[in-house]
Design an enzyme around this catalytic site. Structure first.
Site, PDB file in Angstrom:
ATOM      1  N   CYS A   1       3.918 -15.429  -1.494  1.00 59.67           N
ATOM      2  CA  CYS A   1       3.891 -14.030  -1.042  1.00 59.67           C
ATOM      3  C   CYS A   1       5.252 -13.388  -1.188  1.00 59.67           C
ATOM      4  O   CYS A   1       5.379 -12.184  -1.121  1.00 59.67           O
ATOM      5  CB  CYS A   1       3.444 -13.961   0.406  1.00 59.67           C
ATOM      6  SG  CYS A   1       4.643 -14.692   1.491  1.00 59.67           S
TER       7      CYS A   1
ATOM      8  N   GLU B   1      -9.434 -23.797   3.121  1.00 60.98           N
ATOM      9  CA  GLU B   1     -10.382 -24.836   2.703  1.00 60.98           C
ATOM     10  C   GLU B   1     -10.033 -25.399   1.325  1.00 60.98           C
ATOM     11  O   GLU B   1     -10.611 -26.378   0.882  1.00 60.98           O
ATOM     12  CB  GLU B   1     -11.822 -24.290   2.734  1.00 60.98           C
ATOM     13  CG  GLU B   1     -12.130 -23.166   1.749  1.00 60.98           C
ATOM     14  CD  GLU B   1     -11.686 -21.770   2.210  1.00 60.98           C
ATOM     15  OE1 GLU B   1     -10.717 -21.666   2.988  1.00 60.98           O
ATOM     16  OE2 GLU B   1     -12.306 -20.794   1.749  1.00 60.98           O
TER      17      GLU B   1
HETATM   18  P1  NAD Z   1      -7.232 -15.441   1.624  1.00 67.53           P
HETATM   19  O1  NAD Z   1      -7.075 -14.122   2.301  1.00 67.53           O
HETATM   20  O2  NAD Z   1      -8.291 -15.589   0.605  1.00 67.53           O
HETATM   21  O3  NAD Z   1      -7.494 -16.597   2.714  1.00 67.53           O
HETATM   22  C1  NAD Z   1      -6.675 -16.737   3.849  1.00 67.53           C
HETATM   23  C2  NAD Z   1      -7.512 -17.370   4.958  1.00 67.53           C
HETATM   24  O4  NAD Z   1      -8.589 -16.507   5.278  1.00 67.53           O
HETATM   25  C3  NAD Z   1      -8.113 -18.714   4.578  1.00 67.53           C
HETATM   26  O5  NAD Z   1      -8.029 -19.588   5.673  1.00 67.53           O
HETATM   27  C4  NAD Z   1      -9.551 -18.359   4.246  1.00 67.53           C
HETATM   28  O6  NAD Z   1     -10.447 -19.415   4.500  1.00 67.53           O
HETATM   29  C5  NAD Z   1      -9.831 -17.195   5.162  1.00 67.53           C
HETATM   30  N1  NAD Z   1     -10.817 -16.264   4.607  1.00 67.53           N
HETATM   31  C6  NAD Z   1     -11.063 -16.014   3.294  1.00 67.53           C
HETATM   32  N2  NAD Z   1     -12.049 -15.111   3.169  1.00 67.53           N
HETATM   33  C7  NAD Z   1     -12.430 -14.783   4.415  1.00 67.53           C
HETATM   34  C8  NAD Z   1     -13.415 -13.887   4.941  1.00 67.53           C
HETATM   35  N3  NAD Z   1     -14.197 -13.148   4.146  1.00 67.53           N
HETATM   36  N4  NAD Z   1     -13.545 -13.798   6.277  1.00 67.53           N
HETATM   37  C9  NAD Z   1     -12.768 -14.517   7.090  1.00 67.53           C
HETATM   38  N5  NAD Z   1     -11.827 -15.387   6.645  1.00 67.53           N
HETATM   39  C10 NAD Z   1     -11.650 -15.515   5.328  1.00 67.53           C
HETATM   40  O7  NAD Z   1      -5.790 -15.799   1.016  1.00 67.53           O
HETATM   41  P2  NAD Z   1      -5.414 -17.016   0.085  1.00 67.53           P
HETATM   42  O8  NAD Z   1      -5.986 -16.774  -1.276  1.00 67.53           O
HETATM   43  O9  NAD Z   1      -5.673 -18.305   0.749  1.00 67.53           O
HETATM   44  O10 NAD Z   1      -3.828 -16.845   0.042  1.00 67.53           O
HETATM   45  C11 NAD Z   1      -3.177 -15.974  -0.830  1.00 67.53           C
HETATM   46  C12 NAD Z   1      -2.865 -14.645  -0.180  1.00 67.53           C
HETATM   47  O11 NAD Z   1      -2.096 -14.856   0.997  1.00 67.53           O
HETATM   48  C13 NAD Z   1      -2.027 -13.734  -1.055  1.00 67.53           C
HETATM   49  O12 NAD Z   1      -2.527 -12.423  -0.947  1.00 67.53           O
HETATM   50  C14 NAD Z   1      -0.637 -13.841  -0.458  1.00 67.53           C
HETATM   51  O13 NAD Z   1       0.202 -12.724  -0.683  1.00 67.53           O
HETATM   52  C15 NAD Z   1      -0.965 -13.988   0.983  1.00 67.53           C
HETATM   53  N6  NAD Z   1       0.139 -14.597   1.720  1.00 67.53           N
HETATM   54  C16 NAD Z   1       0.886 -13.775   2.491  1.00 67.53           C
HETATM   55  C17 NAD Z   1       1.961 -14.296   3.171  1.00 67.53           C
HETATM   56  C18 NAD Z   1       2.798 -13.419   4.039  1.00 67.53           C
HETATM   57  O14 NAD Z   1       3.635 -13.949   4.744  1.00 67.53           O
HETATM   58  N7  NAD Z   1       2.630 -12.112   4.037  1.00 67.53           N
HETATM   59  C19 NAD Z   1       2.270 -15.664   3.077  1.00 67.53           C
HETATM   60  C20 NAD Z   1       1.472 -16.463   2.283  1.00 67.53           C
HETATM   61  C21 NAD Z   1       0.402 -15.913   1.600  1.00 67.53           C
END
Ligand code: NAD
Length: 496
Positions: A281, A176
């Site tokens: 990441c 979002e």
């Molecule tokens: P996030 O976990 O906050 O959000 C990811 C998704 O989950 C979003 O679409 C968000 O709306 C949703 N979300 C958030 N809170 C939620 C909840 N309580 N219940 C259900 N859905 C929820 O992650 P972010 O801040 O958007 O991205 C950064 C993170 O992603 C870092 O930890 C990074 O390491 C990780 N990441 C990992 C990879 C990988 O390939 N391993 C790649 C990119 C990013």
């Protein structure tokens, strides 16, 4: 007047939902859009559209699905600058980096264009006398993807091109925080000839995600984001009987051996630690200096970090943009405070200097030396422009700390010694390994994924694992009348 971003369901933009979230330009702190947060009903509409589109889409031949993806590839190339600008304005990464993101995303489309070949099963003539057997890979049905803010185009494109190439229909729930690029991609795919309902985008938060996790018509969930949410997704979607791949957070170490080319290692570290403000990441967040190379590393690295050119990613010459939100900036700053109070030596303080004036969420690059494995700046994912140097006496100690870390996404070793490099690649407990390559993100025809608490589920993203994830295998055994014997068999069939 800020832009209203809604959902893309059955080929149309929907009216706004009741709940909204503000989208900001992190370089200015100004609100640029208001994005709809899907209600359960909104998400159910997207799932229903995908379900309705599935029978006709699975009947489209793989070759014709591939042709649509080819047209999509051309359109994305034509709109590369527009897409990159959307990313920079909502995420903050510098424009050249956003263009790089589009290039890496396109590689998955290029891979998915080979779907007629990728879907081929196996065939054995005469598994028994006059009996043949073969396998086919068929789509699952409606599948979904939930993606993070840090790669608003690339991570969704790790998922949907391959999923739809395999004959599935898709519901994407992007972050979002930067929803414009994924919405635009859905429009371009429609322009490329994708039938309505095959790719749907619902914007939103937990309410939309929980609907996807629980809905009986969703067959599989791909997730990329932080580890706590990845674990939540994995548990809930698995309990609901779905296939899941949930990629989580990271703490990536780069080992600098005493024989490394130091200039090459320093150049690699600066880009890998501070590129995209550390919000990758696969960013390197720990430099493991082996033996007596540490002092020389510090000497060369410190001025480079001080000299980072920080600013609005739209401006030329800028090397590092802002962080995604004010709250995240505060969180990263708190980690820097914690590092100082826990006894690490702060060589470059990103909390002050070198940043543009104004309301943007900027933070300079920070560099810590003498970091130890008990400190929170070492143990936890900061996801910001903070690099920690850990000094270890030898190779074995470097391997030990990496293996003991809870995350296992990526790692790299910088050395001139082929034997050390080979041993490292063989034994390290990490999913993706670079040898003199700081960010070893596999190409689309290999698979991307970490180990330990960086990935939940058996299959990685894209490559052959992606095809496996988005298909279900069917084994067929056949014989024709000349081979049929006339007696009835009451024992388990065995081939004769
Ligand atoms: P996030 O976990 O906050 O959000 C990811 C998704 O989950 C979003 O679409 C968000 O709306 C949703 N979300 C958030 N809170 C939620 C909840 N309580 N219940 C259900 N859905 C929820 O992650 P972010 O801040 O958007 O991205 C950064 C993170 O992603 C870092 O930890 C990074 O390491 C990780 N990441 C990992 C990879 C990988 O390939 N391993 C790649 C990119 C990013």
């Amino acid at each position: 007047m800020v832009a209203q971003l809604t959902h893309f369901i059955a080929g149309k933009k929907t009216p706004p939902s009741e709940r909204q979230s503000a989208v900001f330009n992190p370089a200015t702190g100004q609100q640029t859009a208001s994005v709809s947060l899907a209600s359960k009903t909104d998400a159910e509409q997207a799932i229903a559209a995908a379900k309705q589109a599935f029978p006709a889409w699975r009947a489209v031949t793989p070759l014709n699905r591939s042709r649509i993806l080819f047209a999509f590839k051309t359109l994305v190339e034509q709109h590369r600058d527009e897409l990159a600008q959307l990313i920079t304005k909502e995420h903050g990464k510098v424009l050249s980096d956003a263009q790089g993101e589009i290039t890496r995303a396109l590689e998955v489309v290029e891979f998915a264009c080979g779907i007629p070949h990728l879907l081929k099963g196996e065939h054995t003539e005469c598994v028994g006398t006059n009996v043949d057997a073969w396998s086919v890979n068929q789509p699952l049905g409606v599948v979904s993807g939930i993606t993070p803010f840090n790669f608003p185009a690339m991570v969704p494109m790790w998922m949907f091109p391959l999923a739809i190439a395999c004959g599935n229909t898709f519901v994407l729930k992007p972050s979002e925080k930067d929803p414009s690029a994924p919405l635009r991609l859905a429009e371009l795919l429609q322009e490329a000839g994708l039938p309505d309902g095959v790719l749907n985008v619902v914007n939103g938060d937990k309410e939309a995600v929980d609907t996807l996790l629980q809905h009986p018509d969703i067959e599989a969930v791909s997730f990329v984001g932080s580890t706590p949410i990845a674990q939540y997704i994995y548990q809930n979607a698995s309990n609901a009987g779905k296939r899941v791949q949930a990629l989580g957070g990271a703490k990536n170490h780069m080992v600098i051996m005493p024989d490394a080319d130091l200039d090459q290692a320093v150049n690699a570290l600066v880009g890998a630690a501070y590129g995209s403000a550390g919000e990758r990441c696969m960013a390197i967040s720990v430099a493991v200096a082996v033996g007596d190379i540490a002092d020389k590393l510090v000497e060369k690295l410190t001025p480079r970090v001080r000299a980072l050119h920080i600013g609005n990613g739209m401006d030329s010459g800028v090397e590092m943009g802002p962080l995604i939100t004010q709250a995240h900036r505060r969180k990263v700053k708190d980690y820097i405070d914690a590092g100082i109070s826990q006894g690490a030596s702060l060589l470059v303080d990103g909390r002050k200097g070198g940043q543009p004036e104004g309301e943007g969420y900027f933070l300079g690059g920070s560099l810590f030396d003498n970091v130890t494995t008990d400190m929170s700046i070492y143990r936890e994912e900061i996801f910001g422009p903070v690099l920690c140097i850990v000094r270890v006496p030898d190779y074995r100690s470097a391997v030990k700390i990496i293996d003991e870390h809870e995350y296992g996404n990526g790692t790299a070793i910088f050395t001139r010694d082929g034997d050390s490099a080979r041993q490292f690649a063989r034994e390290i407990q990490i999913g993706m390994v670079g040898i003199n390559v700081p960010i070893p993100v596999p190409m689309a025809f290999h698979s991307f994924g970490g180990w330990k608490r960086s990935l939940f589920g058996p299959l990685h993203m894209h490559g052959q694992d992606g095809v496996r994830f988005y298909t279900r295998r069917k084994a067929i055994t056949a014989r024709w009348p000349t081979g049929i014997r006339h007696d009835t068999e009451f024992v388990i069939p065995t081939m004769k």
